[in-house]
Motif scaffolding. Structure first.
Motif, short mmCIF file in Angstrom:
data_model
loop_
_atom_site.label_atom_id
_atom_site.label_comp_id
_atom_site.label_asym_id
_atom_site.label_seq_id
_atom_site.Cartn_x
_atom_site.Cartn_y
_atom_site.Cartn_z
N LYS A 171 0.83 -1.21 0.00
CA LYS A 171 0.00 0.00 0.00
C LYS A 171 0.86 1.25 0.00
CE LYS A 171 -3.83 2.19 2.47
NZ LYS A 171 -4.75 2.09 3.64
N ASP A 172 1.94 1.25 0.80
CA ASP A 172 2.85 2.40 0.85
C ASP A 172 3.54 2.62 -0.49
OD1 ASP A 172 2.20 2.78 3.49
OD2 ASP A 172 3.95 1.69 4.27
N ALA A 173 3.73 1.52 -1.24
CA ALA A 173 4.39 1.61 -2.54
C ALA A 173 3.40 1.80 -3.69
CB ALA A 173 5.22 0.36 -2.78
N ASN A 174 2.14 2.07 -3.33
CA ASN A 174 1.08 2.27 -4.33
C ASN A 174 0.85 1.05 -5.21
OD1 ASN A 174 0.46 4.99 -3.57
ND2 ASN A 174 2.28 5.68 -4.69
N LEU A 175 1.04 -0.13 -4.63
CA LEU A 175 0.74 -1.37 -5.32
C LEU A 175 -0.64 -1.86 -4.90
CD1 LEU A 175 4.15 -3.26 -4.90
CD2 LEU A 175 3.34 -2.00 -6.91
N HIS A 176 -1.34 -2.48 -5.81
CA HIS A 176 -2.70 -2.95 -5.50
C HIS A 176 -2.68 -4.13 -4.53
CE1 HIS A 176 -4.64 -0.30 -8.35
NE2 HIS A 176 -3.84 -0.71 -9.32
N HIS A 177 -1.67 -4.99 -4.66
CA HIS A 177 -1.64 -6.20 -3.85
C HIS A 177 -0.21 -6.54 -3.44
CE1 HIS A 177 -5.77 -6.90 -5.22
NE2 HIS A 177 -5.34 -6.70 -6.45
N ALA A 178 -0.10 -7.25 -2.33
CA ALA A 178 1.20 -7.82 -1.94
C ALA A 178 1.54 -8.97 -2.89
CB ALA A 178 1.15 -8.31 -0.50
N THR A 179 2.80 -9.34 -2.94
CA THR A 179 3.24 -10.43 -3.80
C THR A 179 4.00 -11.47 -2.97
OG1 THR A 179 5.34 -9.34 -4.33
CG2 THR A 179 3.45 -8.88 -5.78
N LEU A 180 4.20 -12.63 -3.56
CA LEU A 180 4.92 -13.69 -2.85
C LEU A 180 6.34 -13.28 -2.45
CD1 LEU A 180 3.84 -16.93 -4.80
CD2 LEU A 180 3.22 -16.27 -2.47
N PRO A 181 7.12 -12.60 -3.31
CA PRO A 181 8.45 -12.17 -2.87
C PRO A 181 8.41 -11.25 -1.66
CG PRO A 181 8.29 -12.05 -5.26
CD PRO A 181 6.91 -12.32 -4.75
N MET A 182 7.40 -10.40 -1.56
CA MET A 182 7.29 -9.49 -0.42
C MET A 182 7.03 -10.27 0.86
SD MET A 182 5.04 -6.48 -2.28
CE MET A 182 5.07 -5.38 -0.87
N VAL A 183 6.18 -11.28 0.78
CA VAL A 183 5.91 -12.12 1.95
C VAL A 183 7.17 -12.90 2.33
CG1 VAL A 183 4.54 -14.05 2.84
CG2 VAL A 183 3.46 -12.30 1.43
N LEU A 184 7.85 -13.43 1.33
CA LEU A 184 9.06 -14.21 1.58
C LEU A 184 10.13 -13.37 2.28
CD1 LEU A 184 10.71 -16.79 1.23
CD2 LEU A 184 11.39 -15.96 -1.04
N ASN A 185 10.29 -12.13 1.87
CA ASN A 185 11.28 -11.26 2.50
C ASN A 185 11.01 -11.09 3.99
OD1 ASN A 185 12.67 -10.86 0.11
ND2 ASN A 185 11.57 -8.97 -0.41
N GLU A 186 9.74 -10.97 4.36
CA GLU A 186 9.39 -10.80 5.77
C GLU A 186 9.65 -12.09 6.56
OE1 GLU A 186 8.78 -7.83 6.78
OE2 GLU A 186 8.77 -7.13 4.69
N LEU A 187 9.45 -13.23 5.92
CA LEU A 187 9.69 -14.51 6.60
C LEU A 187 11.18 -14.78 6.78
CD1 LEU A 187 7.05 -16.80 4.82
CD2 LEU A 187 7.03 -16.11 7.22
N LEU A 188 11.97 -14.42 5.78
CA LEU A 188 13.41 -14.69 5.85
C LEU A 188 14.12 -13.75 6.81
CD1 LEU A 188 14.24 -15.33 2.08
CD2 LEU A 188 14.29 -17.01 3.93
N ASP A 189 13.60 -12.56 6.96
CA ASP A 189 14.27 -11.57 7.82
C ASP A 189 13.24 -10.81 8.65
OD1 ASP A 189 16.28 -10.07 8.95
OD2 ASP A 189 16.38 -8.64 7.28
N PRO A 190 12.62 -11.47 9.63
CA PRO A 190 11.61 -10.80 10.46
C PRO A 190 12.24 -9.69 11.30
CG PRO A 190 12.19 -12.94 11.39
CD PRO A 190 12.86 -12.86 10.06
N ASN A 191 11.60 -8.52 11.31
CA ASN A 191 12.15 -7.42 12.09
C ASN A 191 11.73 -7.51 13.56
OD1 ASN A 191 9.48 -6.46 12.23
ND2 ASN A 191 9.75 -5.20 10.39
N GLU A 192 12.20 -6.57 14.34
CA GLU A 192 11.94 -6.60 15.78
C GLU A 192 10.46 -6.45 16.10
OE1 GLU A 192 13.43 -4.32 19.87
OE2 GLU A 192 14.35 -3.86 17.94
N SER A 193 9.77 -5.63 15.32
CA SER A 193 8.34 -5.45 15.53
C SER A 193 7.59 -6.76 15.29
CB SER A 193 7.81 -4.36 14.59
OG SER A 193 6.42 -4.24 14.69
#
Length: 328
Positions: A161-183
């Motif tokens: 949404k911040d990047a003005n994309l209509h939907h999230a994608t699999l690579p975006m989800v994968l990035n969060e799983l591979l490198d979860p942040n402190e939050s």
């Protein structure tokens, strides 16, 4: 005078049995064949559902190889188009291209590293992600893994949404799983390093869809110009028919269609055909997801058609009493 006896099969005797006549066909039904009495046999799940004859419009078509089940489905869908019905088809063997052409449509041909991509996350839920990972790992997700999947999708959707994309994608989800942040880790009350270890396995499994053997089909936004607005949408998966991941690929393609199904205009009935449905039923993760999806059919004016070879395909995924058998 002795009259010689008459010999006939029960099929023929049924046609001359007294006091029976054929039922009147519904006004808006498609001809399939002839009935026992020699009359016209017609069937339309939408009309029958509207008239209270059946409780839901979904169908299963059985037929051994060479018995004409694919020919029946193609003929049936073509005739339904006369009444304004649309057809969306998951085609694992590439058998429905001629139907698409006959209805002035072009099939969507998917292949690894191909030129066309579909985004299976347009539906916006984590159910498909869970099904894909369970399919690959051949087991259910642990609570921490399921929570990690939900949160990673939520973060990916926010970033989209911040990047003005209509939907999230699999690579975006994968990035969060591979490198979860402190939050991410604090929301689950777990150490960041420990969380990374706990969800590493599901991240690596999902990686196959992004940079593994299935890359280039579902790892980005839907290709420009690809839309299911036509009378007939055929997703040709014949390039992956021999793949061990066929069920996961079929699930991703079906998920994309379902997201479009929810947004479509209700301008007539829609048939959602899943050919070679045994490939889905033998996979417990995808089966559970598909069963849940099928239950939504009535509210969206959809008739799901599962095409299989034989009744035993319903049991192909498990032994008596197993989860797969109950799903079938």
């Amino acid at each position: 005078m002795k009259i010689p006896s008459h010999h006939a099969t029960t099929a023929h005797l049924g046609a001359i049995f007294p006091f029976f006549s054929e039922n009147h066909m519904l006004a808006k039904s498609v001809v399939i064949g002839s009935n026992l009495f020699g009359g016209t046999f017609c069937f339309d799940p939408f009309e029958m559902y509207a008239n209270g004859v059946i409780s839901n419009p979904n169908m299963v078509v059985f037929g051994q190889i060479g018995m004409g089940k694919s020919s029946f489905i193609k003929t049936y869908l073509f005739r339904q188009s006369i009444f304004g019905r649309k057809a969306w088809i998951i085609d694992p063997k590439g058998e429905y291209s001629q139907l698409a052409v006959a209805l002035n449509c072009q099939p969507i041909i998917l292949r690894p590293n191909g030129r066309i991509k579909l985004n299976p996350l347009e539906l916006g839920t984590s159910d498909l992600l869970v099904a894909l990972v369970e399919s690959g790992m051949k087991r259910g997700l642990r609570p921490i893994e399921r929570a990690g999947m939900d949160i990673s999708l939520s973060i990916a959707k926010a970033k989209a949404k911040d990047a003005n994309l209509h939907h999230a994608t699999l690579p975006m989800v994968l990035n969060e799983l591979l490198d979860p942040n402190e939050s991410f880790s604090s929301s689950l009350f777990i150490d960041q390093g420990e969380l990374k270890k706990e969800i590493k396995e599901i991240a690596l499994e999902l990686r196959r869809m992004v940079s593994g053997d299935l890359r280039g089909m579902f790892d980005g936004p839907t290709s420009r110009g690809v839309t299911p607005k036509a009378k007939c949408v055929v997703i040709d998966l014949s390039n992956l028919y021999s793949s061990h991941s066929l069920s996961a690929v079929m699930a991703c393609a079906t998920s994309w269609l379902q997201s479009e199904m929810i947004e479509r205009e209700r301008d007539g009935g829609l048939f959602m055909v899943i050919d070679e449905a045994w490939a889905v039923l033998e996979d417990i993760g995808v089966s559970k997801w598909l069963q849940k999806s099928f239950k939504l059919a009535r509210s969206y004016g959809v008739s799901n058609i599962a095409v299989m070879h034989r009744f035993s395909d319903l049991l192909s995924g498990g032994e008596s009493g197993s989860v797969q058998e109950k799903l079938g």
